[in-house]
Design a protein around this motif. Structure first.
Motif, short mmCIF file in Angstrom:
data_model
loop_
_atom_site.label_atom_id
_atom_site.label_comp_id
_atom_site.label_asym_id
_atom_site.label_seq_id
_atom_site.Cartn_x
_atom_site.Cartn_y
_atom_site.Cartn_z
N UNK A 196 0.82 -1.20 0.00
CA UNK A 196 0.00 0.00 0.00
C UNK A 196 0.86 1.26 0.00
N UNK A 197 1.93 1.25 0.81
CA UNK A 197 2.80 2.42 0.88
C UNK A 197 3.58 2.62 -0.41
N UNK A 198 4.05 1.54 -1.00
CA UNK A 198 4.80 1.66 -2.25
C UNK A 198 3.91 2.18 -3.38
N UNK A 199 2.67 1.69 -3.42
CA UNK A 199 1.73 2.17 -4.42
C UNK A 199 1.39 3.64 -4.18
N UNK A 200 1.19 4.01 -2.91
CA UNK A 200 0.90 5.40 -2.58
C UNK A 200 2.04 6.31 -2.99
N UNK A 201 3.28 5.88 -2.74
CA UNK A 201 4.44 6.69 -3.10
C UNK A 201 4.49 6.93 -4.61
N UNK A 230 -8.57 2.33 -9.91
CA UNK A 230 -7.67 1.23 -9.55
C UNK A 230 -6.97 1.52 -8.23
N UNK A 231 -6.46 2.74 -8.08
CA UNK A 231 -5.77 3.11 -6.85
C UNK A 231 -6.71 3.04 -5.66
N UNK A 232 -7.90 3.60 -5.79
CA UNK A 232 -8.87 3.60 -4.69
C UNK A 232 -9.25 2.17 -4.29
N UNK A 233 -9.50 1.32 -5.28
CA UNK A 233 -9.93 -0.05 -4.99
C UNK A 233 -8.86 -0.81 -4.20
N UNK A 234 -7.62 -0.71 -4.65
CA UNK A 234 -6.57 -1.47 -3.99
C UNK A 234 -6.15 -0.86 -2.66
N UNK A 235 -6.25 0.44 -2.55
CA UNK A 235 -5.99 1.07 -1.25
C UNK A 235 -7.00 0.58 -0.22
#
Length: 256
Positions: A196-201, A230-235
């Motif tokens: 989650x953090x890597x995707x957020x970064x 995509x970002x919202x779903x996986x977050x």
């Protein structure tokens, strides 16, 4: 460091012990010396301040950092109303600063959501509450005002921002991260937190390029919409396990 505070610690009082920070960043591959170095650098930059917490020495967000993180969160998670009154916020610099200061100013204005129409003229779909502090810090004088564009607003937006390139990069983001996060088991809190953090970064990098334009100014079939979904779903999918990991780090460290 900034993403950990913004994504998890801001909503938990904005402070953590250094021991908790070391534990939090461990799944991301950062050893204790690197974490301490990053904390020291962030303190020097004015984003964190030393505090004494029940669990030991720690660091809390400064007021300046809270404003920056709240603004970033509103754009990352798109919590602002999408309405637009048709007016642009215009910033006209009275004179250009020397090159090093100009480069810093350019980077910061992009981060605040402004696009460049010329060396001294910037526009944004809404004013940033950080603008005045930024101009004062760089000792730059500017005229600011709201105004309607006497022309095609979509053409103005395409001139101020590279929307075609941005759209391609949004599509690349989904292609890169879909296989990386789909294999993460949400039953593993450290793995969920790290992913989650890597995707957020990676997603946060778009803040330097995407001002959050209203839908009517974006190209049709805008790739940013699919990327945001995509970002919202996986977050959301990883949030439960990631939050459990954060809570365990903060709870364990407070007991030491």
């Amino acid at each position: 460091m900034f993403d950990v505070y913004g994504g998890y610690l801001r909503q938990r009082g904005g402070a953590a012990t250094i021991a908790a920070l070391v534990k939090l960043l461990e799944p991301l591959g950062f050893a204790a010396p690197a974490v301490r170095t990053a904390v020291s650098r962030t303190v020097r930059q004015g984003w964190l301040r030393p505090v004494r917490l029940p669990g030991g020495p720690g660091y809390a967000l400064t007021a300046r950092a809270e404003v920056r993180l709240d603004e970033a969160a509103a754009r990352i998670y798109r919590t602002r109303p999408s309405t637009w009154d048709g007016r642009w916020h215009v910033v006209v610099l009275e004179e250009l600063p020397p090159r090093p200061a100009r480069d810093r100013l350019t980077s910061s204005l992009h981060l605040l959501g402004y696009g460049e129409l010329g060396p001294a003229t910037w526009v944004a779909p809404r004013p940033s509450p950080e603008l005045a502090d930024l101009l004062a810090a760089e000792k730059v004088a500017a005229r600011t005002f709201h105004g309607e564009h006497d022309g095609d607003d979509t053409e103005l937006a395409a001139r101020a921002w590279d929307l075609a390139g941005l759209g391609r990069d949004y599509a690349s983001f989904v292609r890169e991260w879909e296989p990386r996060v789909s294999g993460v088991d949400a039953a593993s809190p450290p793995a969920a937190f790290a992913a989650s953090q890597q995707m957020l970064h990676a997603w946060r990098n778009f803040l330097f390029r995407d001002p959050g334009l209203p839908p009517q100014l974006l190209p049709e079939q805008w790739a940013g919409r699919r990327a945001a979904k995509f970002f919202d779903h996986n977050t959301e999918r990883l949030s439960g396990a990631a939050n459990r990991f954060v809570e365990s780090c903060l709870t364990n460290q407070s007991k030491q």
